[in-house]
Every structure is written in C-alpha cells, then in structure tokens.
Scaffold this active site. Structure first.
Site, PDB file in Angstrom:
ATOM      1  N   TRP A 146       0.815  -1.219   0.000  1.00 10.73           N
ATOM      2  CA  TRP A 146       0.000   0.000   0.000  1.00 10.73           C
ATOM      3  C   TRP A 146       0.848   1.268   0.000  1.00 10.73           C
ATOM      4  O   TRP A 146       0.339   2.345  -0.250  1.00 10.73           O
ATOM      5  CB  TRP A 146      -0.929   0.009   1.225  1.00 10.73           C
ATOM      6  CG  TRP A 146      -0.203  -0.275   2.509  1.00 10.73           C
ATOM      7  CD1 TRP A 146      -0.113  -1.481   3.146  1.00 10.73           C
ATOM      8  CD2 TRP A 146       0.576   0.637   3.291  1.00 10.73           C
ATOM      9  NE1 TRP A 146       0.672  -1.380   4.278  1.00 10.73           N
ATOM     10  CE2 TRP A 146       1.112  -0.086   4.393  1.00 10.73           C
ATOM     11  CE3 TRP A 146       0.885   1.998   3.183  1.00 10.73           C
ATOM     12  CZ2 TRP A 146       1.925   0.498   5.361  1.00 10.73           C
ATOM     13  CZ3 TRP A 146       1.701   2.577   4.140  1.00 10.73           C
ATOM     14  CH2 TRP A 146       2.207   1.835   5.209  1.00 10.73           C
ATOM     15  N   ALA A 172      -2.625  -4.410  -2.321  1.00 10.43           N
ATOM     16  CA  ALA A 172      -2.912  -4.385  -0.881  1.00 10.43           C
ATOM     17  C   ALA A 172      -4.390  -4.052  -0.668  1.00 10.43           C
ATOM     18  O   ALA A 172      -4.977  -3.271  -1.433  1.00 10.43           O
ATOM     19  CB  ALA A 172      -2.038  -3.328  -0.220  1.00 10.43           C
ATOM     20  N   GLU A 246      10.824  -8.533  -2.283  1.00  8.52           N
ATOM     21  CA  GLU A 246      11.364  -7.238  -1.850  1.00  8.52           C
ATOM     22  C   GLU A 246      10.774  -7.015  -0.465  1.00  8.52           C
ATOM     23  O   GLU A 246       9.596  -6.671  -0.346  1.00  8.52           O
ATOM     24  CB  GLU A 246      10.946  -6.174  -2.880  1.00  8.52           C
ATOM     25  CG  GLU A 246      11.857  -4.980  -2.902  1.00  8.52           C
ATOM     26  CD  GLU A 246      11.351  -3.879  -2.028  1.00  8.52           C
ATOM     27  OE1 GLU A 246      11.716  -3.885  -0.821  1.00  8.52           O
ATOM     28  OE2 GLU A 246      10.592  -3.040  -2.521  1.00  8.52           O
ATOM     29  N   CYS A 280      10.278   0.979   2.567  1.00  6.77           N
ATOM     30  CA  CYS A 280      11.186  -0.102   3.005  1.00  6.77           C
ATOM     31  C   CYS A 280      12.622   0.391   3.087  1.00  6.77           C
ATOM     32  O   CYS A 280      13.452  -0.245   3.730  1.00  6.77           O
ATOM     33  CB  CYS A 280      11.155  -1.259   2.012  1.00  6.77           C
ATOM     34  SG  CYS A 280       9.546  -1.944   1.829  1.00  6.77           S
TER      35      CYS A 280
HETATM   36  C1  SIN Z   1       9.415   0.465  -0.973  1.00  5.17           C
HETATM   37  O1  SIN Z   1       9.192   1.072   0.056  1.00  5.17           O
HETATM   38  O2  SIN Z   1       9.256  -0.760  -1.037  1.00  5.17           O
HETATM   39  C2  SIN Z   1       9.884   1.138  -2.226  1.00  5.17           C
HETATM   40  C3  SIN Z   1      10.550   2.417  -2.041  1.00  5.17           C
HETATM   41  C4  SIN Z   1      11.144   2.965  -3.320  1.00  5.17           C
HETATM   42  O3  SIN Z   1      10.998   2.402  -4.405  1.00  5.17           O
HETATM   43  O4  SIN Z   1      11.788   3.991  -3.231  1.00  5.17           O
END
Ligand code: SIN
Length: 476
Positions: A146, A172, A246, A280
């Site tokens: 999300w 999501a 990922e 992430c």
């Molecule tokens: C993610 O939070 O999985 C991706 C972040 C990004 O592509 O910069």
C-alpha cells in the site's frame, strides 16, 4: 477539478465487497469487488490462454503498447495522484512524484524488452552449436504493497509484460484503486484481455494460497514484510515457483565526522520523512559521529520541527497520516518503549492532534542497540539516533541486523567511502545521497530483505527462463 474516481467507475460502489477508506479522515471512499475462489481460478486459466498470444507477439509490438500505457499514465497524473493520496494518505506532491516514478518503469522496460538477448556459446565439439534463449516464464502473480500503490505494481508488471508474461496483480487491501486505475489505462493502451488482471480481495491469505499452490502460476513477485515473504516462499515451494521478494529493511544512516553536515541533514529528511517514514528503504537508525553529533541534532531538529503535518490533499502538507490504527499503535509503542529504556525525545514523541492516524514527526537520541525501536522497522515518522566513535564500531552496528536492503552514509574521505561501501551488508548504498530510487538502477536486498532485483537491466531477467539448445548433426 477531476472527480477522482471517474477513472475506475466500472469497478467501484459495489453493494458489498472490499471497503476502501481514506486514512486521512477515516471515512469510506468506496467498495470494490471481493473475488471468489472460483473467479480467481477462472482468471488464472484465462491468463494462461492469453500468455500464448502475448508471448508470441514481437518485443517491438509489446513495447509499442507499453509505450502508450506509459504516456496514458503520465497524461492522467492528476487523477492518479488524487487516488493515491486518498487511499494511502501521502501528500499530493509525493503522489505526483509516484506517478512519474511508476510511469518510468513502463517506459524503461518497454525498451529493455527489445534487448532481451540470448547467447551463442562457442561449442565444445565439432558439428555442434550451443544457443541460449531467454523466454518469458509464463503467468506471473504480483502481490503489491500500500505504501507505493502504483509504482510497486509497474516495477513488477512492466518487466513481466515486456518479457512476454501475463500478470495477475493482488494489490494491498488498503489501496486497490490505484491498481484498478492502472488496469483501466492498460486496456486503453491496447493490452489484450487477460494479459493484466487485478484481483481485489478482503482475504489476502486465502487468495494468496490459491496463487502459490496453482501449477499454472510460474512466478510470484512480492513486496511487503519479511514475515509474509517467508510464508509465500514456503507455500510456493510445493510447486517450485520462481520467486522475487522485496522485503523489510532496517536501514542505517551514518554521518562521519568529515561529512558535509548540511547535506547529511537534507538527506536525512528525505530518507526518513518521505511518505511519513513508510518506505522499506527509509533510514531507520541514525548513527552520528560524536564530533558532529550536537551540530547534526540541532540542524535536524530544526528541519523536523518545520514539517507541516495534515491531510495529504491539503496544500503545503509534507507529512500525511500513517496507513491505519495498527501502524499507529506500533509506532507509539516503540517510542514509549524507547523512552522507558532511557532514550531522550528531542522532537515530537506523541500522536499528532491532526487526527486519529497522525503521528508527530519525532527525533529520539540516546538510543542503544538493544532497544526494540533499533531492531524493528519503525515504518513511521520517527528518527532514532545512536552516537558512535570509530569506523569499525559503526560498521559492526550497522550490519548487526538480519536485514540488508538500503544503507546510507555521509563522508568526504574517498578511502573511507570505498571501505564503508564495501563493508556494509546491504543491496543498496546511498553515499552522500538520501534518495536512491530510480528505474535505471537495481533495487533489492540481501539477507532477510529479499531475493532478486527490480528496475534496471537486471529487473527483466527475473521474468525469464533460460533455455539452452544444443544443435547437432551440422557436419553431415
Ligand atoms: C518500498 O518502500 O518498497 C519502495 C521504495 C522505493 O521504491 O523507493
């Protein structure tokens, strides 16, 4: 002003199904379809039929449809950005950025699909030739998060389609509207029926297990938590599917005493507070050298205090809500736990008065390696600082985690730059940079942060199988 839901008109306002809420207000936006098991099975079978047609097109023909899709996404930037902000809460300026980021993967892979070269290998014997073909893997399932409801789909779907695969997307539960809008634009661009299908559900575990156990599905690509990634890998083992994962991160952000402190603060702000700390690759642990600690904290707190919190749809807002109540509780508990264990709150440290799902941008110092906040992915607007003395010590602390997605450090010493970049156990390293994301570079982690790479020339390989052909009888 656009009506934000015009684009997905055919998919919404159902009497029952998956309810989509706006995290900024807690109010319901609409209801979308909740796919049954039978419908999901039908769509898998349709995707397999469509694969025969789609994989037989030339790469150039597929590229020309992807190119149109890319342009349509850009042409609808404003509607898509409004949908993203409404369902995931990020500020509009970030949502517009996400649309451009999402589109960039479609453009990039439209081109890469045309360069999916095989090999001719010098033969081991007279009268024989060795050829290597790269072929599309088949029907792919993309399970997407999300926090980037548009870009995390295109980063998976564009290379899959460019390679000749067909794709089912399970977005999501919180953010199905961006996915549906993307599907609508894909159809408009000329994607044949069943080449791309979005399956929305209230029960991700149930639909997920259909996907992971189904023999037609040849690949699962997932972005999300490490816990769910491990489960999908286990489930996919029974049919030996290829997987790309990922997963979570626990990014260190190191500032050495030779760093440009203003640049480090600017990098820290974008790395930590983008999407209210919900990426992430967000900096999760700040390691600041003792010589520059006071200067860094003073400048960093000033910048954090200036952040405007509110509904992402409102002008000038830089920090929107977090996604939901569960996220709020986790952030709040981590901060309270750190305080109880002796950490010092320099900025924020509590919920924000803007509403139920808002957390005040926070800075905490005197954090130690054994605290829960140091060992959890915070996924919120909270920066935690640990002071360090020397290079070996900080590398040891930075690597002391099961995760290995992104790491950042600031230094102007060339020798140190190489030493530290090589010593950090991470898939992505930002050196004097707080934002590392681009379609042209390989995004992905090591250790428990994942398998595979997305974006760049490497990102299409995961959607192919290598076939070796030995051609004999050439001397007769
Ligand atoms: C993610 O939070 O999985 C991706 C972040 C990004 O592509 O910069």
């Amino acid at each position: 002003m656009h009506n934000l839901l015009d684009m997905v008109a055919g998919y919404i306002n159902l009497p029952k199904g998956l309810i989509v809420n706006n995290p900024a207000t807690g109010k319901k936006i609409t209801t979308v379809k909740d796919y049954t098991d039978t419908e999901t099975h039908q769509h898998i079978e349709e995707a397999e039929k469509a694969f025969k047609l789609w994989s037989n097109k030339t790469a150039k023909d597929r590229a020309s449809i992807l190119r149109k899709w890319y342009q349509l996404v850009l042409d609808h930037t404003e509607e898509l950005a409004q949908i993203i902000t409404a369902e995931c809460g990020k500020p509009l300026f970030e949502a517009r950025g996400e649309v451009a980021y999402a589109a960039s993967f479609i453009e990039w892979f439209a081109e890469e699909g045309k360069r999916l070269y095989g090999d001719v290998i010098p033969s081991h014997a007279a009268g024989k030739r060795i050829l290597v073909l790269k072929q599309p893997i088949g029907v792919v399932v993309a399970i997407t998060p999300w926090n980037f409801p548009l870009a995390m789909i295109t980063r998976k779907v564009a290379p899959a389609l460019a390679a000749g695969c067909t794709v089912l997307v399970k977005p999501a539960e919180a953010t199905p509207l961006s996915a549906l809008a993307l599907e609508v634009l894909g159809k408009k661009a000329g994607l044949p029926d069943h080449v791309l299908k979005v399956i929305t559900t209230t029960e991700p575990a149930r639909i997920g297990s259909i996907f992971t156990s189904h023999p037609i599905i040849r690949k699962i690509t997932f972005t999300g938590s490490t816990a769910v990634g491990k489960l999908l890998m286990q489930q996919s083992a029974s049919t030996v599917k290829k997987v790309s994962m990922e997963l979570g991160g626990n990014a260190p952000f190191i500032v050495f005493n030779d760093a440009d402190i203003d640049a480090a603060v600017a990098g820290a702000m974008v790395s930590k507070y983008r999407n209210a700390g919900q990426t992430c690759v967000c900096a999760n642990r700040f390691f600041i050298h003792e010589d520059v600690h006071s200067e860094f904290i003073e400048k960093f707190s000033k910048a954090i205090n200036a952040l405007k919190v509110g509904n992402g749809a409102d002008d000038g807002v830089e920090i929107g809500p977090v996604i939901n109540e569960v996220a709020m509780q986790k952030i709040d508990a981590l901060v309270k736990g750190a305080k109880t264990s002796g950490a010092k709150v320099v900025v924020g440290g509590q919920k924000h008065h803007a509403g139920e799902n808002y957390y005040t941008p926070t800075l905490i110092t005197d954090v130690t390696m054994d605290m829960a906040i140091t060992n959890s992915e915070i996924f919120g607007p909270v920066a935690t600082v640990i002071k360090f003395r020397d290079e070996d010590e900080v590398i040891r602390m930075a690597n002391d985690t099961p995760y290995g997605l992104a790491a950042y450090f600031y230094s102007r010493d060339l020798g140190r730059v190489w030493r530290v970049a090589e010593a950090l156990e991470y898939g992505i390293i930002g050196i004097n940079e707080g934002i590392i994301s681009t379609e042209v570079a390989p995004f992905g982690g090591i250790k428990q942060s994942g398998i595979g790479r997305e974006g760049s020339k490497y990102g299409i390989e995961d959607y192919t199988e290598i076939k070796y052909c030995l051609m004999g009888g050439l001397n007769s």
